[in-house]
Scaffold this motif. Structure first.
Motif, mmCIF file in Angstrom:
data_model
loop_
_atom_site.group_PDB
_atom_site.id
_atom_site.type_symbol
_atom_site.label_atom_id
_atom_site.label_comp_id
_atom_site.label_asym_id
_atom_site.label_seq_id
_atom_site.Cartn_x
_atom_site.Cartn_y
_atom_site.Cartn_z
ATOM 1 N N GLN A 126 0.831 -1.206 0.000
ATOM 2 C CA GLN A 126 0.000 0.000 0.000
ATOM 3 C C GLN A 126 0.862 1.252 0.000
ATOM 4 N N SER A 127 1.913 1.261 0.815
ATOM 5 C CA SER A 127 2.818 2.422 0.862
ATOM 6 C C SER A 127 3.490 2.639 -0.484
ATOM 7 N N THR A 128 3.957 1.558 -1.086
ATOM 8 C CA THR A 128 4.612 1.646 -2.393
ATOM 9 C C THR A 128 3.620 2.142 -3.448
ATOM 10 N N ALA A 129 2.426 1.583 -3.449
ATOM 11 C CA ALA A 129 1.413 1.962 -4.430
ATOM 12 C C ALA A 129 1.036 3.429 -4.288
ATOM 13 N N THR A 130 0.911 3.898 -3.050
ATOM 14 C CA THR A 130 0.525 5.287 -2.816
ATOM 15 C C THR A 130 1.569 6.248 -3.379
ATOM 16 N N LEU A 131 2.844 5.873 -3.291
ATOM 17 C CA LEU A 131 3.915 6.748 -3.777
ATOM 18 C C LEU A 131 3.836 6.999 -5.275
ATOM 19 N N PHE A 132 3.498 5.977 -6.047
ATOM 20 C CA PHE A 132 3.521 6.151 -7.492
ATOM 21 C C PHE A 132 2.144 5.981 -8.141
ATOM 22 N N PHE A 133 1.100 6.005 -7.339
ATOM 23 C CA PHE A 133 -0.240 5.670 -7.802
ATOM 24 C C PHE A 133 -0.726 6.524 -8.978
ATOM 25 N N ASN A 134 -0.723 7.850 -8.835
ATOM 26 C CA ASN A 134 -1.259 8.697 -9.906
ATOM 27 C C ASN A 134 -0.475 8.531 -11.195
ATOM 28 N N GLU A 135 0.841 8.480 -11.087
ATOM 29 C CA GLU A 135 1.664 8.269 -12.276
ATOM 30 C C GLU A 135 1.350 6.906 -12.911
ATOM 31 N N ALA A 136 1.202 5.894 -12.075
ATOM 32 C CA ALA A 136 0.905 4.547 -12.579
ATOM 33 C C ALA A 136 -0.440 4.518 -13.300
ATOM 34 N N MET A 137 -1.452 5.142 -12.727
ATOM 35 C CA MET A 137 -2.779 5.138 -13.359
ATOM 36 C C MET A 137 -2.753 5.901 -14.683
ATOM 37 N N GLN A 138 -1.998 6.985 -14.735
ATOM 38 C CA GLN A 138 -1.853 7.714 -15.993
ATOM 39 C C GLN A 138 -1.147 6.850 -17.034
ATOM 40 N N ARG A 139 -0.146 6.078 -16.619
ATOM 41 C CA ARG A 139 0.538 5.168 -17.550
ATOM 42 C C ARG A 139 -0.405 4.093 -18.067
#
Length: 147
Positions: free
Chosen positions: A120-133
Motif C-alpha cells: 500500500q505504501s509503495t502503491a501510494t507513492l507512485f499511484f497517480n503516475e501509474a494510473m496515468q501510464r
C-alpha cells in the motif's frame, strides 16, 4: 485508499475503446506491470456479460495474482470491475465510453487498497503516475490497432 479519476478525449470510437478495454486476455501484450491474464468464464446475462478473470501484476520484487468480476455493458459502453480475491482489501473500477464528433471520451475511475501495508505504501507513492501510464497504454494500443 488511492483513488484516481480521469477523462480522455480520443480519436477512436466509443465502440473501439470499449472493445479494447473489454479484451482482458490481451492485457499482458501492452499493459504495464501485467505479467499474465486469464479469463476464467464469461456468462451472457442478456443486456450484459459477467466475466471472471485473473491478472498477475508484477512490479520489481512484487508479483501478485488477483481475481475480479468484470461486468460488461455493451449497449451503454460501460465496464465495471469488482475485486474477488488476491492482495487487495478492495478494488473497484469503472470505464465509460461516449462518442463525440471527433472520436470518444473515455472516463476511468479506480479505487483500491492493498492488504499488505508495504504494498500500500509503495502503491501510494507512485499511484497517480501509474494510473496515468495505464490509461496511456490503452491509448497507445488503440493507436496501434486503429491507426
Amino acid at each position: 485508499m488511492p483513488k484516481h479519476s480521469e477523462t480522455r478525449p480520443l480519436p477512436y470510437s466509443a465502440e473501439q475503446m470499449y472493445d479494447l478495454v473489454a479484451d482482458v486476455a490481451h492485457y499482458p501484450e501492452f499493459l504495464p506491470w501485467t505479467a499474465a491474464a486469464r479469463v476464467r468464464s464469461v456468462e451472457d446475462q442478456g443486456d450484459h456479460k459477467i466475466m471472471l478473470a485473473d491478472l498477475v501484476i508484477s512490479f520489481k520484487v512484487f508479483r501478485e495474482r488477483f481475481g475480479s468480476r468484470v461486468t460488461l455493458w455493451p449497449e451503454i459502453k460501460k465496464i465495471d470491475t469488482e475485486y474477488l480475491d488476491g492482495p487487495f482489501k478492495y478494488l473497484v473500477s469503472t470505464w465509460t465510453f461516449e462518442n463525440t464528433e471527433t472520436g470518444s471520451n473515455v472516463h476511468f475511475e479506480v479505487d483500491f487498497e492493498f492488504r499488505n501495508r508495504l504494498l500500500q505504501s509503495t502503491a501510494t507513492l507512485f499511484f497517480n503516475e501509474a494510473m496515468q501510464r495505464v490509461v496511456r497504454a490503452f491509448e497507445a494500443r488503440a493507436k496501434e490497432l486503429h491507426g
